[in-house]
Design an enzyme around this catalytic site. Structure first.
Site, PDB file in Angstrom:
ATOM      1  N   GLY A  84      -8.913  -4.387 -10.895  1.00  0.00           N
ATOM      2  CA  GLY A  84     -10.374  -4.293 -10.855  1.00  0.00           C
ATOM      3  C   GLY A  84     -10.803  -2.898 -10.432  1.00  0.00           C
ATOM      4  O   GLY A  84      -9.995  -2.104  -9.939  1.00  0.00           O
ATOM      5  N   GLN A 117     -12.445  -2.118  -7.947  1.00  0.00           N
ATOM      6  CA  GLN A 117     -12.241  -1.996  -6.496  1.00  0.00           C
ATOM      7  C   GLN A 117     -10.841  -2.479  -6.094  1.00  0.00           C
ATOM      8  O   GLN A 117     -10.651  -3.022  -5.003  1.00  0.00           O
ATOM      9  CB  GLN A 117     -13.322  -2.775  -5.747  1.00  0.00           C
ATOM     10  N   SER A 118      -9.871  -2.288  -6.970  1.00  0.00           N
ATOM     11  CA  SER A 118      -8.515  -2.768  -6.704  1.00  0.00           C
ATOM     12  C   SER A 118      -7.832  -2.007  -5.556  1.00  0.00           C
ATOM     13  O   SER A 118      -7.715  -0.776  -5.603  1.00  0.00           O
ATOM     14  CB  SER A 118      -7.677  -2.608  -7.978  1.00  0.00           C
ATOM     15  N   ASN A 119      -7.364  -2.743  -4.573  1.00  0.00           N
ATOM     16  CA  ASN A 119      -6.554  -2.138  -3.507  1.00  0.00           C
ATOM     17  C   ASN A 119      -5.186  -1.741  -4.043  1.00  0.00           C
ATOM     18  O   ASN A 119      -4.583  -0.767  -3.594  1.00  0.00           O
ATOM     19  CB  ASN A 119      -6.359  -3.137  -2.364  1.00  0.00           C
ATOM     20  N   VAL A 139      -4.452  -0.676  -7.152  1.00  0.00           N
ATOM     21  CA  VAL A 139      -4.532   0.592  -7.887  1.00  0.00           C
ATOM     22  C   VAL A 139      -4.640   1.753  -6.890  1.00  0.00           C
ATOM     23  O   VAL A 139      -3.975   2.775  -7.037  1.00  0.00           O
ATOM     24  CB  VAL A 139      -5.708   0.573  -8.898  1.00  0.00           C
TER      25      VAL A 139
END
Ligand SMILES: *Cc1c(COP(=O)(O)O)cnc(C)c1O
Length: 342
Positions: free
Chosen positions: A74, A76-78, A80
């Site tokens: 996403g 807001q992916s942690n 990534v």
């Protein structure tokens, strides 16, 4: 105890602390003692649970002599965010393919949601970011396109498994299980339950399998942050199966009823803040000084508080909350936490 012979990159600050939550226990008038495992403190670019899984995933990328790492998630992916940082540290070129999981809500068009928090950190770490319109076919197509583009340039791309959750990445949480067991014995803690968030499910799978590998029968209770419980249980089962070739010792046996997930605290859906989650974020900050997040740990804490208050976890003296990080996403949801002055 030797866990695995898989190659590993050093990325996480471990062991992370295991701390009592006395103020929270007082507030709840809780019978069990409450503890928090601080995997928000794994280091690596604001910390979180992906650091442990990435030690093995990046170990694999190094052993495959890759020079480019690609990951998706996403906006807001942690995952990534931490993969971007791990790639920078280990010398990989990094490409992140991200989709907004909240299309159809106010957050879809929000310039804040689409630019701050984890997404901002990705860019600072030198990530090449690619925003796509869905997390299904368009994401897959973009990843495939990047892979061919890299190969055409003579590079060796490595596509990280989603959420770093395959049998290799999950080994990072089997390792956390051994770390916890050592802390339990040193601190004389006898937990009946460890409560954690279940998303792509590698954390749950690795922790559960690691505990069984070491002969512990502590209950691992997953709180789903997106799909129904049966879907999450199946994900956990598949990842544990995928871990089979990687154990240094005897392969642990995990029965289907040993895989436990509740889906009572998802709220309206993945990454959509819930009222209970928002309240739990405030409670954790105001009692323990912990920073939780609206997507994962806030909802998990909502479930934890509810189950502790209703005595649902009371068959043992002690209960552990696994803090998996995620606080950078807080900054993408300012409306949720608007400050009333005074
Ligand atoms: C990814 C993540 C989880 C879920 O872990 P999985 O291994 O994907 O199930 C929980 N909390 C935070 C903060 C995360 O970033």
């Amino acid at each position: 105890m030797l866990l695995t012979n898989l190659p590993k990159a050093r990325l996480a600050h471990t062991p992370t602390p295991l701390e009592p939550m006395e103020a929270l226990a007082r507030l709840l008038d809780a019978k069990p003692r409450l503890f928090v495992k601080r995997d928000d403190c794994t280091g690596l670019y604001f910390g979180g649970n992906k650091a442990r899984k990435l030690e093995y995933i990046m170990g694999r990328a190094l052993s495959e002599k890759a020079d480019v790492v690609i990951a998706n998630g996403g906006v807001q992916s942690n995952f990534v965010r931490q993969t971007a940082a791990a790639s920078a540290k280990l010398g990989f070129e990094f490409h992140g393919v991200v989709a907004n999981p909240l299309s159809g809500t106010d957050y879809a068009a929000s310039p804040v949601y689409n630019a701050t928090g984890n997404y901002l950190l990705d860019g600072i770490a030198g990530a090449h970011m690619h925003q796509v319109d869905d997390d299904g076919p368009l994401t897959d197509a973009k990843v495939a396109e990047l892979v061919s583009e890299m190969k055409a340039k003579g590079k060796t791309p490595f596509v990280a498994p989603f959420g770093a959750s395959d049998g290799v990445g999950a080994m990072g949480y089997a390792e956390c299980a051994l770390e916890l067991l050592a802390q339990f014995s040193e601190m004389e803690i006898r937990p009946s339950h460890i409560v954690l968030g279940t998303g792509s499910a590698g954390t749950h799978a690795g922790l559960l399998a690691g505990l069984r590998y070491a002969g512990s029968d502590i209950t691992v209770l997953g709180v789903s942050v997106s799909e129904p419980a049966d879907v999450k249980c199946e994900r956990v089962r598949v990842i544990i199966e995928d871990m089979t070739p990687h154990w240094a010792g005897e392969v642990p046996v995990v029965s289907d009823d040993d895989i436990r997930v509740t889906d009572q605290y998802v709220g309206a859906g993945y990454a959509v803040p819930s009222d209970a989650g928002t309240a739990a974020i405030r409670t954790a900050a105001q009692t323990e000084g912990l920073a939780l997040d609206p997507v994962y740990t806030g909802k998990v804490m909502a479930g934890f508080l509810d189950m502790v208050v209703h005595g649902e976890l009371a068959n043992g003296e002690d209960i552990v909350f696994l803090h998996t990080g995620g606080a950078p996403a807080l900054f993408a949801y300012p409306e949720q936490f608007a400050i009333k002055e005074g």
